[in-house]
Design an enzyme around this catalytic site. Structure first.
Site, PDB file in Angstrom:
ATOM      1  N   CYS A 191       2.364  -3.414  -6.358  1.00  0.00           N
ATOM      2  CA  CYS A 191       2.173  -4.592  -5.519  1.00  0.00           C
ATOM      3  C   CYS A 191       2.249  -5.860  -6.377  1.00  0.00           C
ATOM      4  O   CYS A 191       3.329  -6.250  -6.798  1.00  0.00           O
ATOM      5  CB  CYS A 191       0.870  -4.461  -4.740  1.00  0.00           C
ATOM      6  SG  CYS A 191       0.911  -5.408  -3.210  1.00  0.00           S
ATOM      7  N   HIS A 251       1.208   0.563  -2.079  1.00  0.00           N
ATOM      8  CA  HIS A 251       0.102   1.140  -2.871  1.00  0.00           C
ATOM      9  C   HIS A 251       0.155   2.671  -2.826  1.00  0.00           C
ATOM     10  O   HIS A 251      -0.541   3.288  -2.014  1.00  0.00           O
ATOM     11  CB  HIS A 251      -1.240   0.651  -2.324  1.00  0.00           C
ATOM     12  CG  HIS A 251      -1.494  -0.790  -2.617  1.00  0.00           C
ATOM     13  ND1 HIS A 251      -2.059  -1.215  -3.797  1.00  0.00           N
ATOM     14  CD2 HIS A 251      -1.237  -1.898  -1.896  1.00  0.00           C
ATOM     15  CE1 HIS A 251      -2.140  -2.527  -3.792  1.00  0.00           C
ATOM     16  NE2 HIS A 251      -1.648  -2.968  -2.644  1.00  0.00           N
ATOM     17  N   GLU A 270      -1.156   4.747  -4.726  1.00  0.00           N
ATOM     18  CA  GLU A 270      -2.424   5.375  -5.116  1.00  0.00           C
ATOM     19  C   GLU A 270      -3.264   5.785  -3.909  1.00  0.00           C
ATOM     20  O   GLU A 270      -4.100   6.679  -4.003  1.00  0.00           O
ATOM     21  CB  GLU A 270      -3.220   4.449  -6.050  1.00  0.00           C
ATOM     22  CG  GLU A 270      -3.852   3.209  -5.420  1.00  0.00           C
ATOM     23  CD  GLU A 270      -2.913   2.005  -5.323  1.00  0.00           C
ATOM     24  OE1 GLU A 270      -1.673   2.200  -5.331  1.00  0.00           O
ATOM     25  OE2 GLU A 270      -3.425   0.872  -5.229  1.00  0.00           O
TER      26      GLU A 270
HETATM   27  N1  GLN Z   1      -1.313 -11.157  -4.006  1.00  0.00           N
HETATM   28  C1  GLN Z   1      -0.130 -10.450  -3.701  1.00  0.00           C
HETATM   29  C2  GLN Z   1       0.264 -10.612  -2.237  1.00  0.00           C
HETATM   30  O1  GLN Z   1      -0.534 -10.992  -1.435  1.00  0.00           O
HETATM   31  C3  GLN Z   1      -0.235  -8.989  -4.046  1.00  0.00           C
HETATM   32  C4  GLN Z   1      -1.257  -8.263  -3.233  1.00  0.00           C
HETATM   33  C5  GLN Z   1      -1.596  -6.923  -3.805  1.00  0.00           C
HETATM   34  O2  GLN Z   1      -1.355  -6.661  -4.978  1.00  0.00           O
HETATM   35  N2  GLN Z   1      -2.198  -6.079  -3.014  1.00  0.00           N
HETATM   36  O3  GLN Z   1       1.376 -10.337  -1.879  1.00  0.00           O
END
Ligand code: GLN
Length: 542
Positions: A380, A514, A516
């Site tokens: 992410c 994600h 994970e």
């Molecule tokens: N801050 C980034 C976004 O909002 C990444 C978010 C995250 O890593 N879950 O896109």
């Protein structure tokens, strides 16, 4: 027939109620039953989505896009049953639903009260949204017995015990049996008091799970049984174990699942614990070890990275190696720490995150990994920072940045509304309401053939969970691809980059989702398995 097991906790918080519930779920599954796990949280936030990871640990995201308590992650990891938004409710959620109905006139002029209106809403939540084929619903009550906030939940489950009859409802209570070194004794009094608190609200526990740092002698067990009015066999000692994945086996040894079957008068075959034994064997007898640097922001509270930590452990289980995690606060690279700190690690992982603090350090970590050919896994925010780094240093766009930190000349990462002409999608549920204002939950991703990730997944189309506002700006795809970045996964409409990799690198992968969240000890996520495998290869080089 669905039976309900309610799990409460007493004496102190952090006794591991979530794990206890998850492990019992796994045990009942191993006996052939269908289970669903749920959690009631007494806090007033409508969901944990807006809470700082420092306060509450990780926000666990479900397939259907709910931001939930991290215990739901334990439930999924132990049972493999995908959690749903209907598996977690907070006081805030219950009250806001009741108040919305009241404003709508649904109560026909009645005075709305905690009993029966709030308790009815809790009962409806606990018993609603089921498939109908569940043998057991395990419902954990957050907080500690005796807290003011938890009272409506306790009252509601007490009523369910009456409504359904005690042959369909069991109350399980987790307590602490501390060792007082000055006296050289284990003390049962806190457990007795905690059970009294429960009795005050009309709940007699049927099983006590007693956390303790040493074996509980038979005499103490008898005493707890006598004073707390439970059978001696229903006092289950729960000692600290080396790995959380050993908990189902130890609970079984202490007779927990046997006691549950006895209580409900069910004749069930003994559980098949082969999978758990294999997992524990791999964890306790590894054939090597690797060190992964996790360069993050919330390294002060590791609960913020619960699923990530576990997914790395699962990657270790798959490869039969021990995974050491070197937690590094990305800010150290901005505060005089040098990037040499990463020398010698076998893999670098930059996890999800929000906001500018530490972002520079993450970009530096991605650069280090790319240039020094160390396996890199960006998740992410970690993918976004790797794209910023590649744009700046590979593609020669010095102003490349994310608009998360403010307007910039080359927004390689931005809100879709900023860079996609005519696009009207915005993940905001109401004016000014931050809850759920992100791309949340499971989305499809099309994986390009001939890429590393295609090999890893062995599939053309995958589903992964998201939680973010910003996206890689696809106006930069062409220039980034021409400089060595490969967009190996895209949203099915081809608009949103989901996976990026560097083909000319031992292992460099960034994912917008994600992974994970979906990894399990008995089914490690392929990306983590492959990343740890790459780290093993790296460990032979350094
Ligand atoms: N801050 C980034 C976004 O909002 C990444 C978010 C995250 O890593 N879950 O896109």
């Amino acid at each position: 027939m669905t039976r309900f097991i309610f799990i409460t906790g007493g004496v102190v918080s952090s006794l591991g109620k979530g794990l206890a519930s998850a492990a019992l779920g796994a045990l009942l599954q191993a006996r052939g039953f269908k289970v669903r796990l749920r959690k009631l949280d007494p806090y007033i936030n409508v969901d944990p989505g807006t809470m700082s990871p420092y306060q509450h640990g990780e926000v666990y995201v479900t397939d259907d896009g709910a931001e939930t308590d991290l215990d739901l992650g334990h439930y999924e990891r132990f049972t493999g049953v995908p959690a749903r938004s209907s598996d977690n409710a907070t006081t805030g959620r219950i009250y806001s639903d009741v108040i919305a109905r009241e404003r709508h006139g649904d109560y026909l002029g009645a005075t709305i009260q905690v009993i029966p209106h709030i308790t009815d809403a809790i009962k409806a939540f606990v018993q609603g949204g089921l498939n109908g084929d569940e043998d057991f619903v395990l419902c954990e009550i957050g907080g500690t017995v005796g807290d003011i906030e938890g009272l409506p939940f306790l009252e509601a489950i007490r009523q369910i015990g009456n409504d359904l009859g005690r042959d369909r409802v069991m109350f399980m209570h987790l307590t602490l049996v501390p060792y007082v070194s000055a006296a050289g004794e284990l003390k049962t009094k806190p457990t007795q008091h905690s059970v009294k608190e429960l009795l005050n609200v009309g709940i007699q526990p049927d099983v006590l799970i007693c956390r303790c740092d040493r074996p509980i002698p038979a005499g103490e067990r008898r005493k707890i049984a006598l004073f707390c009015n439970v059978r001696e066999q229903a006092v289950i000692p729960a000692l600290d174990v080396s790995s959380i994945y050993a908990v189902p086996i130890t609970y079984h040894r202490e007779g927990l699942d046997e006691e549950v079957c006895r209580y409900f008068r069910i004749d069930a075959p003994p559980p098949d614990l082969g999978t758990w034994e294999d997992i524990v064997d791999r964890l306790t007898r590894p054939e090597g070890e690797v060190t992964i640097a996790v360069v993050g922001k919330y390294t002060g509270l590791l609960d913020a990275y619960k699923s990530l930590t576990e997914a790395l452990v699962h990657g270790g289980i798959a490869n039969r190696v021990k995974v050491n995690i070197d937690w590094i606060d990305a800010a150290v690279f901005e505060n005089g720490g040098t990037i040499d700190r990463l020398d010698g690690v076998h893999g670098i992982l930059v996890p999800g995150g929000f906001g500018e603090r530490g972002a520079k350090g993450k970009v530096q970590a991605a650069r280090f990994a790319r240039e020094r050919r160390v396996p890199y896994f960006g998740i992410c925010f970690g993918m976004q920072m790797a794209v910023v780094e590649a744009a700046r240093n590979l593609a020669g766009i010095p102003d490349a940045d994310s608009t998360e930190f403010g307007a910039c000349a080359a927004p390689v990462i931005g809100l879709m509304t900023e860079w996609m002409r005519g696009n009207t999608v915005e993940y905001r549920n109401a004016e000014g309401d931050l809850g759920g204002s992100m791309r949340l939950g499971s989305y499809d991703c099309v994986v390009r053939k001939g890429t590393r990730v295609h090999d890893i997944y062995g599939a053309d189309r995958i589903k992964e969970r998201h939680r973010h506002r910003y996206e890689v700006n696809n106006n930069y795809l062409g220039v980034l691809e021409s400089k060595g970045l490969r967009f190996a996964g895209m949203s099915p409409d081809g608009l949103l980059p989901e996976i990026v990799e560097i083909p000319d690198h031992p292992w460099f992968i960034g994912v917008q989702f994600h992974p994970e969240l979906k990894s399990k000890p008995f089914d490690p996520h392929p990306l983590f398995t492959s990343f740890i495998h790459a780290a093993i290869t790296q460990s032979r080089l350094v």
